[in-house]
Write an enzyme that holds these catalytic residues in place. Structure first.
Site, PDB file in Angstrom:
ATOM      1  N   ASP A 166      -3.010   2.177  -8.147  1.00  0.00           N
ATOM      2  CA  ASP A 166      -2.344   2.522  -9.392  1.00  0.00           C
ATOM      3  C   ASP A 166      -1.253   3.511  -9.051  1.00  0.00           C
ATOM      4  O   ASP A 166      -1.370   4.275  -8.115  1.00  0.00           O
ATOM      5  CB  ASP A 166      -3.310   3.209 -10.364  1.00  0.00           C
ATOM      6  N   ARG A 225      -5.380  -6.164 -19.750  1.00  0.00           N
ATOM      7  CA  ARG A 225      -6.543  -6.598 -18.993  1.00  0.00           C
ATOM      8  C   ARG A 225      -6.773  -5.571 -17.884  1.00  0.00           C
ATOM      9  O   ARG A 225      -5.939  -4.707 -17.648  1.00  0.00           O
ATOM     10  CB  ARG A 225      -6.271  -7.975 -18.393  1.00  0.00           C
ATOM     11  N   ALA A 226      -7.913  -5.698 -17.230  1.00  0.00           N
ATOM     12  CA  ALA A 226      -8.262  -4.760 -16.157  1.00  0.00           C
ATOM     13  C   ALA A 226      -7.229  -4.776 -15.038  1.00  0.00           C
ATOM     14  O   ALA A 226      -6.659  -5.830 -14.739  1.00  0.00           O
ATOM     15  CB  ALA A 226      -9.624  -5.124 -15.585  1.00  0.00           C
ATOM     16  N   ILE A 227      -6.946  -3.616 -14.450  1.00  0.00           N
ATOM     17  CA  ILE A 227      -6.156  -3.574 -13.221  1.00  0.00           C
ATOM     18  C   ILE A 227      -7.149  -3.512 -12.066  1.00  0.00           C
ATOM     19  O   ILE A 227      -7.445  -4.512 -11.437  1.00  0.00           O
ATOM     20  CB  ILE A 227      -5.199  -2.379 -13.189  1.00  0.00           C
ATOM     21  N   LYS A 230     -10.461   8.058 -12.737  1.00  0.00           N
ATOM     22  CA  LYS A 230      -9.102   7.870 -12.225  1.00  0.00           C
ATOM     23  C   LYS A 230      -8.426   9.223 -12.042  1.00  0.00           C
ATOM     24  O   LYS A 230      -7.757   9.466 -11.050  1.00  0.00           O
ATOM     25  CB  LYS A 230      -8.293   6.987 -13.190  1.00  0.00           C
ATOM     26  N   SER A 284     -10.245  -2.045 -12.609  1.00  0.00           N
ATOM     27  CA  SER A 284     -11.558  -1.805 -13.201  1.00  0.00           C
ATOM     28  C   SER A 284     -12.233  -3.137 -13.513  1.00  0.00           C
ATOM     29  O   SER A 284     -11.612  -4.187 -13.445  1.00  0.00           O
ATOM     30  CB  SER A 284     -11.393  -0.996 -14.480  1.00  0.00           C
ATOM     31  N   THR A 297      -9.692  -3.459 -22.203  1.00  0.00           N
ATOM     32  CA  THR A 297     -10.064  -3.704 -23.598  1.00  0.00           C
ATOM     33  C   THR A 297      -9.789  -5.161 -23.981  1.00  0.00           C
ATOM     34  O   THR A 297     -10.569  -5.787 -24.694  1.00  0.00           O
ATOM     35  CB  THR A 297      -9.316  -2.742 -24.522  1.00  0.00           C
TER      36      THR A 297
END
Lengths: 504, 504
Positions: free
Chosen positions: A266, A205-207, A298, A209, A213
Site C-alpha cells: 500500500d 474491494r479488498a487490496i 495498517k 485484506s 466492504t
C-alpha cells in the site's frame, strides 16, 4: 501505413489475462514481419472506430492463423471488437507520461500536469503491467508529498464521473483498513440514513485484506450498480452501498488496486488519493475517516496516524471537502468473522440485534454513526451515540438496510463454506496477542476474498482465559486444497494467537 | 494433494510471452475449480522431475481442452516439459523475498541475506513481471547505498557460474553507456590481447541504448557461447568477445535488464552490481571503467561520475578486485554509426586502419587500451597509448580480432539496412548541440537493437560548419513502418541536432 496488406482479422481468443490487454500474432505473419514486432512489444491496434494499446505475445502454433490477430478478453472489450473485424497495427508511441514516473524515481516531484497525464494514461489502458508496477512502487511508502497527493487526487477525480447532489450536505465515512473483520460501514450507513443523512456510499474491494466492504456487501446484494441505478437508490433511500468501481467514479483506482494487491503493498499517498477521490466523486461534502491504530494494523503508531490525518485533511481542503479524521483501537480483529460471508453474518447479527451480535462491532459502529449524526446536527454534541443506539434498537436501521438492498437488486442471506477446521488451544492461559496480519493472511490463503465464504472465524479476544482444547478460531474454505494450504501456512507460523500462563 | 484427479496434461501452446512463464487453464477445468485459481494467480506446476512457478491465464475457448494445461515457451523450457506429460498444480507459496522488496520501499536496507534471497528467487524464475518491476523500481536512482550494492553484487556472483584463471592477472574494461556509438570494446580487447593481456570479455545487450557490445559483436560473429566454448577461445587467444548472458555468469542480469528496458530506467546500484558481478564471474582481477560525462550522456555531471567511481571502487574492493575508474568526454556520439551493424562497421574501419575510420573512436580506443597496457606493465606510465597505436597500425589487433571471431564460430561482414533516409540541414551555420538521448531514441524507434541493421548514421560533429541541404544524419531501417515511425518522432522532436548562425 499506406499498404492495404497491413491488416489482420480480429479473433476473440478467449484468454483472460486479467486487466492487461494482450494481442496474439503469428511470428511469421506479414504484420509482425513488416513492423518488426517482438514479444512484449507494445502495439497500437486500430479499427474503424476504436484504438487501444496492447502487449504482444508471439504465437508459433495453429491457435490463430496468419490472417488473424488474437485478442485477450480485456483487449476485446476495450476495443469493442467484432469477430473477423479488420484492424491495422503499429508500434505504440512511447507513453509520454512514463517519463514522469522515471522523473519521480530520480527525485522530481509530480505536478498537477504530470499526475494528470499519468492518471489519464492509466485510465486509457496505455500502461503495461510492468509500467503500472513501476508507478505504484515509486509512490509507495511515504514517497509522495502533500502536493503530489493533491495532484493525484485531482487527476483521479477529473478522469472519472462525478455525482452532484444539489444544495445539501452529503456525508461519507471511511475506515483505513488493516483490521480484519472491521466491517462497520453497512451498519453506520443504515443508521445514519435512517436518521435522514444523505450517504451515497461507494466502497472498494479488498487490496491486501481478506475482504473490502464491497466484497462483504456483495454476498448480500448486488453492488455492481450503474451510475443511474446508484442515483435512483440514493434518491429513494438517501443512501446506497455500492462498489465504487462499477459506477466508474475513479476508474484508475481498480487498476492501481489490482497491481498493489499483486505486490502486496500500500502507498499512503495512493491510499489518500484513492479514498478521497471516490468521496469527492460520490459528491460528499463531509467525510468521517476512522484510523485504527495497533501494532499489526495498517497504521501502527500515533505518529503514522497523525501524518495520515494531516495528509487527509490537507488534501480534502485543497479539493473543497471537509475531512474529519479520528483514531481508534486497532490491536485486534473486530467482530467474529474475517472474509466476505463471515463478516456479512456479523453485520446482520448487529442490525438484527441478535444476542450473538459481536459487541465490539456494534459499539464501534455506534461511535461512528454517532459522530456523523453530530456532524449533521441531528444530535447535540455528545448525544450522537445515544441516537444511533436508539435507531439500531428500534429496528429502523435494519429496515433501512433491507430497503437499500432491495433497491440495489434484492437481499440474499449469506451461506457458510463447505469446509471448516477449528484450531484449539494447546495450553491453558490468557490470550495475550492476536496477529492481525497473520489472521488476515490465513483468511486469504483459505481463498478470501475471491472465495466469498472463505475466511477465519475468531472465537477468542485479547484477555480471554482459555482451557486446553478450547476453540481459538475456525478456518472456512470451499475447497480442501485451500484449507490445506492455509493449514500449511499455520504450521509454519503458529504464532497467530499467543496464549500466556496466568500470572499466579 | 492427495487426489489423482488433480493433474492435467501439459501442452506446448506455442506462445512467446517473453521471459515470464505463463500457464493456460480452462476456467471450468477440475483443477481451477478445486484450487480456486483466478487469472493472474501464481501457480506452482510440478512434474516428476521439475517444478516452476507461473502466472495463470484463464481460457474460455477451445485452444486447450479440459484435460490440458497450456504452457508458454518460457514455462515449457523451464519445466523441461514433454508433450502430454502429467503435472500437478497448487497455489504458489508467496515468494518470501518479496517481503524484503516491500521492506526496502518502506526504508529498510537490503542485507547480504535479503539481497541473496531476492537474487536467488529471481534466478529461479519465482518473480512475476510485476514483482520484478517493483524490485527494479525500488532500486532505481540512487536508491541503494554502498553496502546494499555490495550485497547485490555478491548475490549475483554467488548465484551464477564463475571462471577461475590460475595464477594470472586477468583484465577487463567497461564503459558506462549513454553515449551512442561508443563501441571501443572490440578494438580495446583486440589491441590488449594482441599485446599478451588476458581479457575474457563478456558484454551485455543494450538496456535502454540502441546497441550493447554483445549486439554489435553479434552481427560479426556468434556471441552466444557455452561456458566451455568461451574457456577454449580464451585459452587459445587470451581473449574473447562473448555475450555474458549465454555463459550464465550472472543469470539474473538479463532478467533485470529486460524489465529495466521495458521501463526505460537504469539504477546506479543495479548498474554497478551488474557490471562488477560479470567482471568477477569472468575471473577479472583488474577492471578499467570508463565513465563518459556529458549533458545528455548517462552520467551528466562530475559529481555523479565521482559518486559512481567511488561506488565502483568500494564495491570492487569489497569483492576482492581492483577497479580503476576514469572519466571521459561524453558530449556527443562517438564514431559514425549508432545501432549494431552501423557500429560494427565503424569498429572494422578502425581495426582495418581505413581512411574513413572515425578518428574519435580510434583515439578513445587507444587511450583505453593504453591505460590497460600500463596497468599490466606492458608499457611504462605514459607510453601505453603509443604501444596501443603501434599494435593497431601493425595489423596485429585486426589479426587478433579475426582470430577471436573465427574461434567463436566465424566472421561475417555486416550488411546495411534496406531503408535509408537522410536528414539534411534546413539552415546554414555551426552544429552547436547534439542530443545523445534523442539520437539514441531515434535509433531505437528505427528498430535497433532487435533489428540489427537499424540505427542512425551521423554525418556531422559538434562545431562542424554546414550549408543548407547538407546531410546531418541518415536513418537506417529494415521496414518502411519503422522508418516512418522514427520520422514521426523526429517531426515532434526536431531538436536532435541544433544549428546556430555563425557568429559574425
Amino acid at each position: 501505413m499506406d499498404s492495404t496488406s497491413d491488416f489482420l482479422h480480429l479473433h476473440r481468443l478467449g484468454v483472460d489475462t486479467h486487466q492487461e490487454p494482450v494481442v496474439y500474432m503469428r511470428r511469421d505473419c506479414h504484420v509482425c514481419h513488416a513492423e518488426g514486432f517482438n514479444a512484449q512489444s507494445r502495439i497500437k491496434i486500430m479499427t474503424d472506430h476504436h484504438s487501444i494499446i496492447a502487449t504482444l505475445n508471439i504465437v508459433d502454433s495453429e491457435i490463430i492463423s496468419h490472417q488473424q490477430a488474437g485478442l485477450s478478453e480485456t483487449a476485446w472489450r476495450l476495443l469493442h471488437a467484432q469477430e473477423g473485424e479488420v484492424a491495422t497495427f503499429g508500434h505504440a508511441k512511447p507513453v509520454e507520461s512514463t517519463a514522469f514516473v522515471r522523473g519521480k524515481l530520480f527525485g522530481k516531484l509530480l505536478s498537477d500536469e504530470s499526475a494528470y497525464s499519468i492518471v489519464q494514461d492509466i485510465r486509457e489502458g496505455r500502461y503495461s503491467d510492468i509500467q503500472l508496477a513501476a508507478y505504484i512502487t515509486a509512490c509507495a511508502g511515504q514517497g509522495l508529498n502533500v502536493n503530489e497527493v493533491i495532484a493525484i487526487t485531482k487527476a483521479m477525480v477529473a478522469t472519472g464521473k462525478r455525482f452532484q447532489w444539489s444544495g445539501q450536505e452529503v456525508f461519507d465515512k471511511h475506515c483505513v483498513g488493516g483490521l480484519p473483520g472491521y466491517r462497520t460501514t453497512p451498519i453506520v450507513v443504515a443508521i445514519a440514513s435512517a436518521c435522514g443523512l444523505i450517504m451515497p456510499k461507494t466502497s472498494s474491494r479488498a487490496i491486501t485484506s481478506p475482504a473490502g466492504t464491497a466484497d462483504t456487501m456483495e454476498v448480500m446484494t448486488p453492488v455492481t450498480l450503474s451510475f443511474e441505478h446508484m442515483r435512483e437508490v440514493v434518491e429513494q433511500h438517501g443512501a446506497c452501498l455500492a462498489w465504487g468501481g462499477s459506477v466508474n467514479l475513479s476508474p484508475t483506482d481498480d487498476v492501481v488496486i489490482r497491481v498493489e494487491r499483486a505486490l502486496d503493498i500500500d502507498s499512503e499517498g495512493q491510499l489518500v488519493a484513492s479514498v478521497l477521490s471516490k468521496k469527492i466523486a460520490a459528491g460528499a461534502t463531509q467525510v468521517l475517516i476512522d484510523i485504527p491504530i495497533g501494532p499489526t494494523a495498517k497504521i501502527r503508531t500515533q505518529e503514522a496516524a497523525a501524518h495520515l490525518q494531516k495528509l487527509m485533511v490537507a488534501t480534502g481542503e485543497a479539493l473543497g471537502i471537509k475531512v474529519h479524521a479520528i483514531t481508534s483501537d486497532g490491536t485486534q480483529p473486530v467482530g467474529r468473522g474475517i472474509g466476505p460471508v463471515l463478516e456479512a453474518r456479523d453485520v446482520l447479527t448487529v442490525l438484527r440485534c441478535e444476542p450473538e451480535a459481536p459487541t465490539d462491532l456494534a459499539e464501534r459502529s455506534l461511535v461512528l454513526a454517532g459522530a456523523l449524526l453530530e456532524l449533521a446536527h441531528k444530535a447535540q454534541p455528545g448525544e450522537g451515540f445515544k441516537l444511533a443506539q436508539k435507531t439500531l434498537w428500534s429496528g429502523k436501521a435494519l429496515d433501512k438496510f433491507m430497503a437499500i438492498c432491495e433497491s440495489q437488486g434484492g437481499f440474499t442471506e449469506p451461506e457458510l463454506a463447505a469446509q471448516q477446521h477449528t484450531i484449539t488451544a494447546s495450553q491453558h492461559g490468557i490470550i495475550s496477542y492476536i496477529d492481525n496480519r497473520f489472521i488476515a493472511r490465513l483468511a486469504r490463503l483459505a481463498g478470501a476474498p475471491e472465495v466469498k465464504a472463505a475466511g477465519v472465524e475468531m472465537h477468542v479476544r485479547l484477555g480471554d482465559a482459555v482451557e486446553v482444547g478450547q476453540p481459538l478460531f475456525t478456518l472456512h474454505a470451499n475447497a480442501p486444497g485451500e484449507l490445506a494450504y492455509a493449514l500449511d501456512f499455520l504450521q509454519l507460523h503458529p504464532e497467530a494467537v499467543r496464549i500466556e500462563e496466568e500470572y499466579l
